[in-house]
Design a protein around this motif. Sequence first.
Motif, short mmCIF file in Angstrom:
data_model
loop_
_atom_site.label_atom_id
_atom_site.label_comp_id
_atom_site.label_asym_id
_atom_site.label_seq_id
_atom_site.Cartn_x
_atom_site.Cartn_y
_atom_site.Cartn_z
N ARG A 1 -8.28 28.48 27.91
CA ARG A 1 -8.04 28.75 26.49
C ARG A 1 -7.68 27.46 25.76
O ARG A 1 -8.11 27.24 24.62
N HIS A 2 -6.90 26.60 26.39
CA HIS A 2 -6.57 25.30 25.80
C HIS A 2 -7.83 24.46 25.61
O HIS A 2 -8.08 23.90 24.53
N LEU A 3 -8.65 24.37 26.66
CA LEU A 3 -9.86 23.54 26.60
C LEU A 3 -10.84 24.08 25.57
O LEU A 3 -11.40 23.31 24.77
N ARG A 4 -11.04 25.39 25.56
CA ARG A 4 -11.96 26.00 24.60
C ARG A 4 -11.53 25.73 23.17
O ARG A 4 -12.36 25.39 22.31
N PHE A 5 -10.24 25.83 22.93
CA PHE A 5 -9.75 25.60 21.57
C PHE A 5 -9.93 24.14 21.15
O PHE A 5 -10.31 23.85 20.01
N MET A 6 -9.69 23.21 22.07
CA MET A 6 -9.88 21.80 21.75
C MET A 6 -11.35 21.51 21.44
O MET A 6 -11.66 20.75 20.52
N LEU A 7 -12.25 22.13 22.19
CA LEU A 7 -13.68 21.93 21.94
C LEU A 7 -14.09 22.48 20.58
O LEU A 7 -14.93 21.90 19.89
N MET A 8 -13.48 23.60 20.18
CA MET A 8 -13.80 24.18 18.87
C MET A 8 -13.46 23.23 17.73
O MET A 8 -14.13 23.21 16.69
N TYR A 9 -12.43 22.42 17.91
CA TYR A 9 -12.00 21.49 16.87
C TYR A 9 -12.56 20.08 17.07
O TYR A 9 -12.19 19.16 16.35
N PRO B 1 -16.27 19.21 17.36
CA PRO B 1 -17.69 19.52 17.45
C PRO B 1 -18.55 18.36 17.94
O PRO B 1 -19.60 18.59 18.54
N SER B 2 -18.11 17.14 17.72
CA SER B 2 -18.89 16.00 18.22
C SER B 2 -18.96 16.01 19.74
O SER B 2 -20.01 15.73 20.33
N TRP B 3 -17.84 16.36 20.38
CA TRP B 3 -17.83 16.40 21.85
C TRP B 3 -18.48 17.66 22.39
O TRP B 3 -18.96 17.68 23.52
N LEU B 4 -18.50 18.72 21.58
CA LEU B 4 -19.11 19.97 22.03
C LEU B 4 -20.62 19.97 21.83
O LEU B 4 -21.36 20.50 22.66
N PHE B 5 -21.10 19.34 20.73
CA PHE B 5 -22.53 19.40 20.40
C PHE B 5 -23.20 18.03 20.34
O PHE B 5 -24.21 17.79 20.99
N LEU B 6 -22.64 17.11 19.54
CA LEU B 6 -23.33 15.84 19.26
C LEU B 6 -23.52 14.99 20.51
O LEU B 6 -24.66 14.61 20.84
N TYR B 7 -22.44 14.66 21.22
CA TYR B 7 -22.55 13.76 22.36
C TYR B 7 -23.36 14.37 23.52
O TYR B 7 -24.23 13.69 24.08
N PRO B 8 -23.13 15.64 23.89
CA PRO B 8 -24.00 16.24 24.92
C PRO B 8 -25.45 16.30 24.48
O PRO B 8 -26.37 16.09 25.28
#
Length: 286
Positions: free
Chosen positions: A224-232, A234-241
Amino acid sequence: MNSNSEYPIELTVVMPCLNEAETLEICVQKANRFFEQHQVKGEVIVADNGSTDGSQEIAQRNGARVVDIPTKGYGSALRGGILAAKGEYIVMGDSDDSYDFSNLMPYVEKLRKGYDLVMGNRFKGGIESGAMPFLHYYLGNPVLSFIGRLFFKSAIGDFHCGLRGFSKKAFLKMDTKTTGMEFASEMVMKATLLEMKITEVPIKLYQDGRSRPPHLRTWRDGWRHLRFMLMYAPSWLFLYPGLFLMIFGLLSSVFLVAGPVQIGSGVFDINTLIYMSISVLVGFQS
């Protein structure tokens, strides 16, 4: 002493509580002792999340104000208690006797100097033997704190320390929403994104005084901690991958266009080229 007429008292100590009859009394007593010894005008709020073991009566008997929080969750309890606080400054901490509420002056001194958020750092202050599970000590806290520093360019070394202080004005600006354990991450993330003044103080973590297991669930709450950090982030969740997939797919396709490539016993041919093309498309869409 509190010189700000906007607030009737200087410091509110907020303790979330769900069946903490074994340790709640000593926690409230330590906080009250701190107020008396350091001449700080303060109050203790016990944010009760539905205790059935008499915790409410113990809190009231020791001079704490009980605030009933019907919505379940660590974040819900804390948020409700903080909103009910009358203090200009607030220190929150677990009511399991793992933190020393009689030693809050480092927080108060920093808050008086104008800091918006004062985090405790257990790794700098010391962790008593048995106070933190092996996985939390070597994996959970270090990894999640590193991810938090990486994603949000924060200098905080212990993202998930439960003992932290902040001004009520700063908390209201954070506008927290989470109801669970990820509340701890949300506070640091939002304070960082809002460019608030943040600092750390070393604190010691003690083995808690409960005979039952903690409410924290290692893998569930870690996710839950990791998911929430990824939600805030977006560059690490979408752009860089996405960039990685696109570049990797393009480079691989360049080699495969000329013909099959053999590495050892493996052959990369038209099928691999199709997958690499899909990789480019997925990366571009991200």
